[in-house]
Design a protein around this motif. Structure first.
Motif: not given
Length: 65
Positions: A19, A23, A25-30
């Protein structure tokens, strides 16, 4: 420890590392979304993961021997 448990741990670490590696940036948002969830929801989710893990463990243990 049993070799199967070590292999399982290694596979878990590989999957968990994909993850943030692929990804970030997506991991940080999650993670930001998860921090906003109520404690009760996180406990239910964690408990469900524990139960699922135990069920899979016992199913594989019977299959493998």
């Amino acid at each position: 420890m049993n070799a199967v448990i070590w292999l399982t741990l290694a596979l878990f670490l590989v999957l968990e590392g994909l993850g943030p590696l692929l990804y970030p940036q997506a991991w940080k948002r999650m993670l930001l979304v998860i921090t906003q969830l109520p404690d009760n929801t996180l406990r239910r989710f964690g408990g469900g993961l524990v139960v699922a893990g135990v069920v899979v463990y016992y199913m594989l243990r019977k299959t493998i021997g």
